[in-house]
Structure formats: C-alpha cells, structure tokens
Design an enzyme around this catalytic site. Structure first.
Site, mmCIF file in Angstrom:
data_model
loop_
_atom_site.group_PDB
_atom_site.id
_atom_site.type_symbol
_atom_site.label_atom_id
_atom_site.label_comp_id
_atom_site.label_asym_id
_atom_site.label_seq_id
_atom_site.Cartn_x
_atom_site.Cartn_y
_atom_site.Cartn_z
ATOM 1 N N ASN A 91 0.121 -1.178 -0.132
ATOM 2 C CA ASN A 91 -0.196 -0.150 -0.098
ATOM 3 C C ASN A 91 0.871 1.307 0.060
ATOM 4 O O ASN A 91 0.398 2.908 -0.966
ATOM 5 C CB ASN A 91 -0.823 0.229 1.118
ATOM 6 N N TYR A 152 4.119 10.305 -10.489
ATOM 7 C CA TYR A 152 3.458 9.328 -9.134
ATOM 8 C C TYR A 152 1.988 8.355 -10.347
ATOM 9 O O TYR A 152 2.572 7.458 -10.110
ATOM 10 C CB TYR A 152 2.893 9.772 -8.586
ATOM 11 N N LYS A 156 2.215 4.515 -10.728
ATOM 12 C CA LYS A 156 0.844 4.190 -10.450
ATOM 13 C C LYS A 156 1.039 2.795 -11.931
ATOM 14 O O LYS A 156 -0.291 1.966 -11.791
ATOM 15 C CB LYS A 156 -0.004 4.876 -10.798
#
Length: 250
Positions: A91, A152, A156
C-alpha cells in the site's frame, strides 16, 4: 456475502493511516491476524492497538520502505510474529509529484521497488503455506498521463502492469495477485484533506469530476481489498479494480 479470513495472516505496508489503516482494520474484522509497518512509530502502535481490540493478533513495526534490507527484515519479523504470511498488501506510496530527481527517486523506491521487494520476501512464505494473495494499491492516475504529477502517474501505471506479470508468474505457486486503483480519497490529514485549504481550486475541480459529488472514503477501498484478498475472489488474478465512484469515466 460473508467473508471470513480466520486463520489467515496479513501484512499491510504503509498500514498506519488512511487507506492502509482501513485495509488493515477490515482484514482484522474479517478474522485475519495483521501486521503493519510505517515510518511513524506512534501511528503504527495506535493502529496496532485498534487491530488487537478486534480480537486478533497484531504486529507493528517501523520500516524504511526505501531500504531493501529493512523490508526483508520486516517481512521476516511479521511472519514470525503472525506464524506465517498468507496475504500481502503493498500500500505504501512515496507520493513523488515533481518531475525532478527527488520526485522520481521517491516514487520508484517506494511505489515500485518496495512492492517488488516486499513481494519477493513474502512469496516463499506464501508458497510454503500452500498459496496466498498479493494486493497492490495503484491509482486511477496510472491510466493516463499527468502534467501535475508525472512520477506518481508513471509508477502507478507500472504497478498495474507488474500486477499482471505477477499474476502470470505466481499462478503456479498458488498465489493470486490483483490491484486496486483508487480515485481521490479523503480522510483527516490526507492529501485531499490538506488540499481543501492549500489548493481549494484543485479540490473543487476534482470534486466536480466525480459523478457522486464527493470524494471516496478509505473504508470503500478496504471493502474491495478484503474481497480480493479472500477466497471469494479465488478465480480473480492479474486484475486491477477501479474503486473511484466513476471518477475516471467522467
């Protein structure tokens, strides 16, 4: 559908706050023993106490997820404390936003390499247990380019692809691998809670983009996570589930 994870042991990296905390608590509510790690000891111990209060075994540790050796040590300690590992939730995020060395280093070290390293450390333990489940937390940012947060978005996207590859590689070992792509999630102290005041124009723009006219809640990600980590999702692997209230569609 009643989902039970009794007898299972789960590890959640970045599990002291926000989405990670909610996932850890929902796994515990389903009966799993849970280990969490994070950088801050105080928040980790608080969440660990919440897990214990649910009647299951808990373990918490501080861990620099940018450190390969620290990850290996943490996974080993978690397995010893819980009696093995059946579920791994990757996570943690570095939230590297700037298109510069610092942004890319933070994103690659935490979002990508911590996922790779934690998986590598946990896989032999899962295989020994006869199988398991890995869940990677990506983002709908990984579906498209971003002028605001290029590193980012890129990492991802890498997690989405790596999830598919892991699903293929680990099927013979009895290990399923899936991902969740959350939309914009709001909780006290989180990124979007902060942007309410630091960048209200951006906050309102994002809010308008969501058909349900609100941002998501960590608990809504956690509910999907428990399903994907359970035997109820026994025929689901290599997939990324968007949990975003239709934000990406809009």
């Amino acid at each position: 559908m009643l989902i039970s994870l009794r007898g299972k042991s789960a590890v959640v990296t970045g599990g002291s706050k926000g989405i990670g905390r909610s996932i850890a608590l929902e796994l515990a509510k389903a009966g799993a023993s849970v280990s969490i790690c994070a950088r801050g000891a105080a928040a980790s111990e608080k969440t660990s106490a919440e897990i214990t209060a649910l009647g299951v075994r808990a373990h918490a540790a501080t861990c620099d997820l940018g450190d390969k050796d620290a990850i290996a040590s943490y996974i080993a300690a978690a397995a010893e404390a819980l009696g093995g590992i059946d579920i791994l939730v990757n996570n943690a995020s570095g939230f590297g936003l700037g298109d510069d060395e610092a942004g890319w280093t933070q994103s690659l070290n935490i979002d990508v390499m911590a996922t790779v390293r934690a998986s590598h450390a946990a896989i032999p333990l899962m295989e020994k247990a006869g199988g398991g489940a890995i869940l990677n937390i990506s983002s709908i940012s990984g579906y498209r380019g971003s002028a605001r947060s290029a590193p980012y978005a890129a990492v991802k996207a890498a997690l989405i692809n790596y999830t598919m590859s892991q699903g293929l590689m680990l099927a013979p070992k009895g290990i399923r691998v899936n991902a969740i792509a959350p939309g914009s999630i709001e909780f006290p102290g989180g990124v979007w809670d902060q942007r309410k005041t630091s960048n209200p124009q951006l906050y309102q723009s994002v809010l308008r983009s969501i058909p349900w006219d609100r941002l998501g809640k960590p608990e809504e990600i956690a509910s999907a996570a428990v399903f994907l980590c359970s035997d109820a999702a026994s025929w689901v692997t290599g997939q990324t589930l968007s949990v975003d209230g239709g934000q990406y569609l809009a």
